[in-house]
Motif scaffolding. Sequence first.
Motif, PDB file in Angstrom:
ATOM      1  N   GLY A  65      -3.064  -1.695   2.000  1.00 14.55           N
ATOM      2  CA  GLY A  65      -3.308  -0.898   0.797  1.00 14.55           C
ATOM      3  C   GLY A  65      -4.434   0.087   0.988  1.00 14.55           C
ATOM      4  O   GLY A  65      -4.685   0.571   2.094  1.00 14.55           O
ATOM      5  N   TYR A  66      -5.142   0.358  -0.094  1.00 13.70           N
ATOM      6  CA  TYR A  66      -6.233   1.320  -0.065  1.00 13.70           C
ATOM      7  C   TYR A  66      -7.254   0.933  -1.126  1.00 13.70           C
ATOM      8  O   TYR A  66      -6.946   0.261  -2.113  1.00 13.70           O
ATOM      9  CB  TYR A  66      -5.727   2.742  -0.320  1.00 13.70           C
ATOM     10  CG  TYR A  66      -4.817   2.890  -1.521  1.00 13.70           C
ATOM     11  CD1 TYR A  66      -5.318   3.067  -2.812  1.00 13.70           C
ATOM     12  CD2 TYR A  66      -3.432   2.851  -1.366  1.00 13.70           C
ATOM     13  CE1 TYR A  66      -4.486   3.208  -3.915  1.00 13.70           C
ATOM     14  CE2 TYR A  66      -2.584   2.984  -2.455  1.00 13.70           C
ATOM     15  CZ  TYR A  66      -3.118   3.164  -3.724  1.00 13.70           C
ATOM     16  OH  TYR A  66      -2.290   3.299  -4.806  1.00 13.70           O
ATOM     17  N   SER A  67      -8.496   1.364  -0.920  1.00 11.88           N
ATOM     18  CA  SER A  67      -9.557   1.144  -1.909  1.00 11.88           C
ATOM     19  C   SER A  67      -9.518   2.275  -2.927  1.00 11.88           C
ATOM     20  O   SER A  67      -8.673   3.168  -2.862  1.00 11.88           O
ATOM     21  CB  SER A  67     -10.919   1.096  -1.216  1.00 11.88           C
ATOM     22  OG  SER A  67     -11.330   2.397  -0.841  1.00 11.88           O
ATOM     23  N   ASP A  68     -10.479   2.270  -3.842  1.00 14.84           N
ATOM     24  CA  ASP A  68     -10.554   3.359  -4.826  1.00 14.84           C
ATOM     25  C   ASP A  68     -11.397   4.520  -4.320  1.00 14.84           C
ATOM     26  O   ASP A  68     -11.699   5.438  -5.078  1.00 14.84           O
ATOM     27  CB  ASP A  68     -11.114   2.841  -6.155  1.00 14.84           C
ATOM     28  CG  ASP A  68     -12.584   2.463  -6.074  1.00 14.84           C
ATOM     29  OD1 ASP A  68     -13.112   2.305  -4.947  1.00 14.84           O
ATOM     30  OD2 ASP A  68     -13.225   2.314  -7.130  1.00 14.84           O
ATOM     31  N   TYR A  69     -11.769   4.513  -3.030  1.00 15.34           N
ATOM     32  CA  TYR A  69     -12.643   5.549  -2.460  1.00 15.34           C
ATOM     33  C   TYR A  69     -12.145   6.951  -2.783  1.00 15.34           C
ATOM     34  O   TYR A  69     -12.880   7.800  -3.277  1.00 15.34           O
ATOM     35  CB  TYR A  69     -12.740   5.344  -0.951  1.00 15.34           C
ATOM     36  CG  TYR A  69     -13.261   6.532  -0.186  1.00 15.34           C
ATOM     37  CD1 TYR A  69     -14.605   6.888  -0.245  1.00 15.34           C
ATOM     38  CD2 TYR A  69     -12.416   7.304   0.602  1.00 15.34           C
ATOM     39  CE1 TYR A  69     -15.084   7.984   0.460  1.00 15.34           C
ATOM     40  CE2 TYR A  69     -12.879   8.386   1.311  1.00 15.34           C
ATOM     41  CZ  TYR A  69     -14.222   8.734   1.240  1.00 15.34           C
ATOM     42  OH  TYR A  69     -14.691   9.817   1.929  1.00 15.34           O
ATOM     43  N   SER A  70     -10.878   7.218  -2.492  1.00 16.56           N
ATOM     44  CA  SER A  70     -10.331   8.562  -2.739  1.00 16.56           C
ATOM     45  C   SER A  70      -9.168   8.525  -3.717  1.00 16.56           C
ATOM     46  O   SER A  70      -8.286   9.377  -3.679  1.00 16.56           O
ATOM     47  CB  SER A  70      -9.889   9.206  -1.424  1.00 16.56           C
ATOM     48  OG  SER A  70      -9.585  10.574  -1.600  1.00 16.56           O
ATOM     49  N   SER A  71      -9.196   7.535  -4.610  1.00 14.70           N
ATOM     50  CA  SER A  71      -8.222   7.494  -5.703  1.00 14.70           C
ATOM     51  C   SER A  71      -8.726   8.447  -6.774  1.00 14.70           C
ATOM     52  O   SER A  71      -9.349   8.055  -7.761  1.00 14.70           O
ATOM     53  CB  SER A  71      -8.092   6.068  -6.240  1.00 14.70           C
ATOM     54  OG  SER A  71      -7.081   5.989  -7.218  1.00 14.70           O
ATOM     55  N   LEU A  72      -8.477   9.722  -6.547  1.00 11.78           N
ATOM     56  CA  LEU A  72      -9.055  10.804  -7.342  1.00 11.78           C
ATOM     57  C   LEU A  72      -7.963  11.782  -7.752  1.00 11.78           C
ATOM     58  O   LEU A  72      -6.945  11.907  -7.079  1.00 11.78           O
ATOM     59  CB  LEU A  72     -10.129  11.548  -6.526  1.00 11.78           C
ATOM     60  CG  LEU A  72     -11.214  10.701  -5.870  1.00 11.78           C
ATOM     61  CD1 LEU A  72     -12.066  11.555  -4.943  1.00 11.78           C
ATOM     62  CD2 LEU A  72     -12.084  10.033  -6.927  1.00 11.78           C
ATOM     63  N   GLY A  73      -8.215  12.511  -8.842  1.00  8.15           N
ATOM     64  CA  GLY A  73      -7.272  13.547  -9.222  1.00  8.15           C
ATOM     65  C   GLY A  73      -7.041  13.649 -10.713  1.00  8.15           C
ATOM     66  O   GLY A  73      -7.823  13.156 -11.530  1.00  8.15           O
ATOM     67  N   THR A  74      -5.934  14.258 -11.060  1.00  4.83           N
ATOM     68  CA  THR A  74      -5.627  14.648 -12.427  1.00  4.83           C
ATOM     69  C   THR A  74      -4.973  13.506 -13.198  1.00  4.83           C
ATOM     70  O   THR A  74      -4.204  12.728 -12.646  1.00  4.83           O
ATOM     71  CB  THR A  74      -4.652  15.838 -12.406  1.00  4.83           C
ATOM     72  OG1 THR A  74      -5.191  16.866 -11.578  1.00  4.83           O
ATOM     73  CG2 THR A  74      -4.430  16.396 -13.800  1.00  4.83           C
ATOM     74  N   PHE A  75      -5.294  13.422 -14.497  1.00  2.00           N
ATOM     75  CA  PHE A  75      -4.584  12.490 -15.371  1.00  2.00           C
ATOM     76  C   PHE A  75      -4.354  13.140 -16.726  1.00  2.00           C
ATOM     77  O   PHE A  75      -5.069  14.067 -17.130  1.00  2.00           O
ATOM     78  CB  PHE A  75      -5.368  11.175 -15.553  1.00  2.00           C
ATOM     79  CG  PHE A  75      -6.687  11.328 -16.261  1.00  2.00           C
ATOM     80  CD1 PHE A  75      -6.772  11.283 -17.645  1.00  2.00           C
ATOM     81  CD2 PHE A  75      -7.853  11.523 -15.535  1.00  2.00           C
ATOM     82  CE1 PHE A  75      -7.986  11.427 -18.300  1.00  2.00           C
ATOM     83  CE2 PHE A  75      -9.078  11.678 -16.180  1.00  2.00           C
ATOM     84  CZ  PHE A  75      -9.140  11.622 -17.563  1.00  2.00           C
ATOM     85  N   LYS A 120       4.469   8.402   3.857  1.00  3.37           N
ATOM     86  CA  LYS A 120       3.997   7.553   2.771  1.00  3.37           C
ATOM     87  C   LYS A 120       3.918   8.343   1.471  1.00  3.37           C
ATOM     88  O   LYS A 120       3.553   9.533   1.474  1.00  3.37           O
ATOM     89  CB  LYS A 120       2.614   6.967   3.099  1.00  3.37           C
ATOM     90  CG  LYS A 120       2.567   6.194   4.408  1.00  3.37           C
ATOM     91  CD  LYS A 120       3.516   5.014   4.430  1.00  3.37           C
ATOM     92  CE  LYS A 120       3.421   4.253   5.751  1.00  3.37           C
ATOM     93  NZ  LYS A 120       4.419   3.205   5.868  1.00  3.37           N
ATOM     94  N   PRO A 121       4.206   7.692   0.338  1.00  2.72           N
ATOM     95  CA  PRO A 121       4.154   8.413  -0.946  1.00  2.72           C
ATOM     96  C   PRO A 121       2.736   8.725  -1.408  1.00  2.72           C
ATOM     97  O   PRO A 121       2.534   9.656  -2.176  1.00  2.72           O
ATOM     98  CB  PRO A 121       4.849   7.442  -1.918  1.00  2.72           C
ATOM     99  CG  PRO A 121       4.669   6.091  -1.300  1.00  2.72           C
ATOM    100  CD  PRO A 121       4.712   6.307   0.178  1.00  2.72           C
ATOM    101  N   GLY A 171       0.785  -1.225   0.000  1.00  2.60           N
ATOM    102  CA  GLY A 171       0.000   0.000   0.000  1.00  2.60           C
ATOM    103  C   GLY A 171       0.812   1.266   0.000  1.00  2.60           C
ATOM    104  O   GLY A 171       0.605   2.167  -0.797  1.00  2.60           O
ATOM    105  N   ALA A 172       1.802   1.359   0.921  1.00  2.00           N
ATOM    106  CA  ALA A 172       2.594   2.580   1.063  1.00  2.00           C
ATOM    107  C   ALA A 172       1.686   3.803   1.104  1.00  2.00           C
ATOM    108  O   ALA A 172       1.886   4.767   0.386  1.00  2.00           O
ATOM    109  CB  ALA A 172       3.625   2.693  -0.066  1.00  2.00           C
ATOM    110  N   TRP A 173       0.701   3.754   2.011  1.00  2.00           N
ATOM    111  CA  TRP A 173      -0.396   4.722   2.004  1.00  2.00           C
ATOM    112  C   TRP A 173      -0.710   5.170   3.422  1.00  2.00           C
ATOM    113  O   TRP A 173      -0.510   4.420   4.389  1.00  2.00           O
ATOM    114  CB  TRP A 173      -1.640   4.056   1.401  1.00  2.00           C
ATOM    115  CG  TRP A 173      -2.916   4.819   1.564  1.00  2.00           C
ATOM    116  CD1 TRP A 173      -3.443   5.725   0.690  1.00  2.00           C
ATOM    117  CD2 TRP A 173      -3.836   4.730   2.661  1.00  2.00           C
ATOM    118  NE1 TRP A 173      -4.638   6.217   1.175  1.00  2.00           N
ATOM    119  CE2 TRP A 173      -4.903   5.623   2.387  1.00  2.00           C
ATOM    120  CE3 TRP A 173      -3.861   4.007   3.841  1.00  2.00           C
ATOM    121  CZ2 TRP A 173      -5.985   5.800   3.255  1.00  2.00           C
ATOM    122  CZ3 TRP A 173      -4.934   4.179   4.719  1.00  2.00           C
ATOM    123  CH2 TRP A 173      -5.981   5.062   4.421  1.00  2.00           C
TER     124      TRP A 173
END
Length: 819
Positions: free
Chosen positions: A483-493, A338-339, A326-328
């Motif tokens: 790790g982490y879920s996609d709950y706050s996997s948000l942002g710019t691409f 964490k990165p 995860g490194a979260w």
Amino acid sequence: MNKLYATGLTAALILAGLSPALAQGQRPAEGSGYDLGTRQELVRQLETQVAAGLAQRTTPAVTLRVAAGKAFSGQVNYREDLDKSGEYVVGNLAGVPGSSFQLRIEGTTVEGNIILRASHQAYRYSADARGHVFVQAVDINKVVCIDYNKPLGYRDPAPAGGAANRAAVVSLQSYPGARGCILLDTDGYALPAGTGWNNGNAYNAPSANMTDANVQAMWELVSEDFRPFSLNVTTDENVFNAYPKYMRMRCVISPGSGPTIANGAGGVAYLTSFRNNDDTPCWVFMSDPKSGGEAASHEVGHTLGLSHDGRISPSEGYYTGQDNAGAWAPIMGAGYYKPVTHWSRGEYNSANNQEDDLAIMAGATYNVGYRPDDHSNGIAGATNLARNGAGLSGNGVIERTADQDYFAFATGGGTVSFNVNTVGRYGDLDIVARLFNSGGGLIGTYDTQGGGNLNVSFSASLGAGTYYLQIDGTSSGNPATDGYSDYSSLGTFSISGSAPAPSGGVATMYRDCSYDGTAVALPVGDYNLAALQARGILNDDVSSLTVNGGYQVVLYENDNFTGGALTVGASNSCLVNNPLGTTNWNDKTTSLRVQTATASFSRQLEAEVANVNNGMMVEGCTDAGGGQDMGYIDAGDYLVWNSISFPTTGTYLIEYRVASGANGGTISSDLNAGSIQLGSTAIPATGGWQNWTTVSRTVTINAGTYNFGIYAQTAGYNVNWVRISKQGAARTAAPDKAEAAQAAAILEIYPNPVADKLYLRTEAVQVGTQYRILNAYGKTVGSGTLTNDSVDVAELPTGMYTVVVTSPGQPTATRRFVK
């Protein structure tokens, strides 16, 4: 109004963490607080005690009772004698290090608190409906951020130079025009007297003395954390000052202020203070971009109502995050190490806080909300990737957990390659990409596993055709353990890639009518004026065009895809007096988009632009029911519309608007001069040449481009229009010309382009007035009843739209607008 010990206060601190219900006068729960008497009694007590101190020429002290046998002596460092029966006092508790108090009584409002940082105690003031004031013990973490320390072994970076060298900070904005604003204030701040900081005293916070590079890096981190919301993260004081006080938050970055404001802390803030109308700032005492940036997001999160993310077992106030894959870490924990850091809902094991961070910050309390979605969440309406030769590019933002952004591209066949990346540093969006064929079938899913591996690269061998690329946020590892879920996997691409261009392009622009003059073939892509000129197409110089099956061209009258727009779904031999639009489109195009056609297909064919055998007459007569020019066909006449594109194989609805004499008859339809028969449709007797009726039939047609024809088997007809649409798809009948002209005179819209609210001014608005919003493909994307003079369009993606207003007894009013 009298002010003691300080000047310049513009608005008193509305204390964080107060219950809005109690502030409005509801009685606290039975037994939950100590009764201090009425508001008037408490004001008289405070005023008497302050006056006594002034008379003795000493610093005034007030008694702050919290229970029958317990009281504190409050040293008043700032006081406002509010109008009539009000009082506001701020100070510290005598003999209690690290303490502070605030109490504001104004009208029916009572709010304030007592904070004892060393012993982790806090009390809150409130009032009930009878006007009695109560004080009760509360969790200090619900009032102010405490014990949020700097990272182990933290050292500030080397300073940038003298204060004179830092007078001007680079001006940065993450989202100009957003509803709310966050200022990263790195160049020093004069704290006015009367806030909850520094015991109510004024204070000059020193500059963080950061290099421009470090300011930029910190701004990037905080900007990406708040990217999902309508918040403009800026370093520009002038931008910040343009926002109302209750829609902005100053985050002071000042390492030298730690001992004065919150000794030993990494940062500090009052909870819920973003909504206050007093400019009370939050603080960060680190100038390193990573540590200081994490602290800034953490403290601003507090001002937007968020609490700390810790663990129950082991008991800890700040969770430092997941290891292994995860490194979260959660932003409201301690994200220094964490990165990847995210807003959280407590999905990790033993979480002590499962509040929904995203919902709280985007809720109505703070009036910020999410950014509008920028791309379609499905294949229908997918954004075309920009093309330059074989190169493809695009970009966007994943704003919500369920958001998925779709892009379309065409290829002549061969290897396609894509790189999809989030921001270069401090990214939050962990990207998964999916590739679909033209029918929506999944070709492949591409995800780089492992914490911190946020970007995706892939290649695929594809045949010639149209394809769709989906960009989504994804998870990593197990959110409970590593790790982490996609709950706050948000942002710019951003998307960069390559695909062989379709040979010869899919649409050809001609300088003259009848497909004559200079011809330039274009593949799928967006072409502003500069891009058109680079390919030899001059401004306002397109007179005809051909469009391959499965594609469409959107013409714009101004540069950069603005102004009036015309969608052309099939070849058009001359744009002079073009019936698809309301005006002449010859020599009018300044920018254009070549797109794949969508499943939402509707095409209205006008009689006067058809070719006919046997000498069809095009009559310039008036249709009392609509005002269209009409074509008359006798028995044996055959009308042909050339190059009509059917984007997908399936069921289509063919409708005819016709008028006949006393007797009815039969019309048949076919494709390619009768090689594909579509069957016959009975036309009833309408009783007159301008008594209109609409009849229809359903047919199955394979995807492709055909010459479409109708044949008058018996009798004769006035033909107003023929419409072909994909069955089940939303479609909109174009208003008749006379109706459109009348509607145009009674409907005004503004602003245009629009960001959030579209205002309508029309004589037609009355009880029962309905509105619909149609996208560029004629699909209804919004509708409802007009209850005032505006429509909320904040959630619409960027693009061209039409608003249609219908009111009982009034003509339909339409207007185009740009979002």
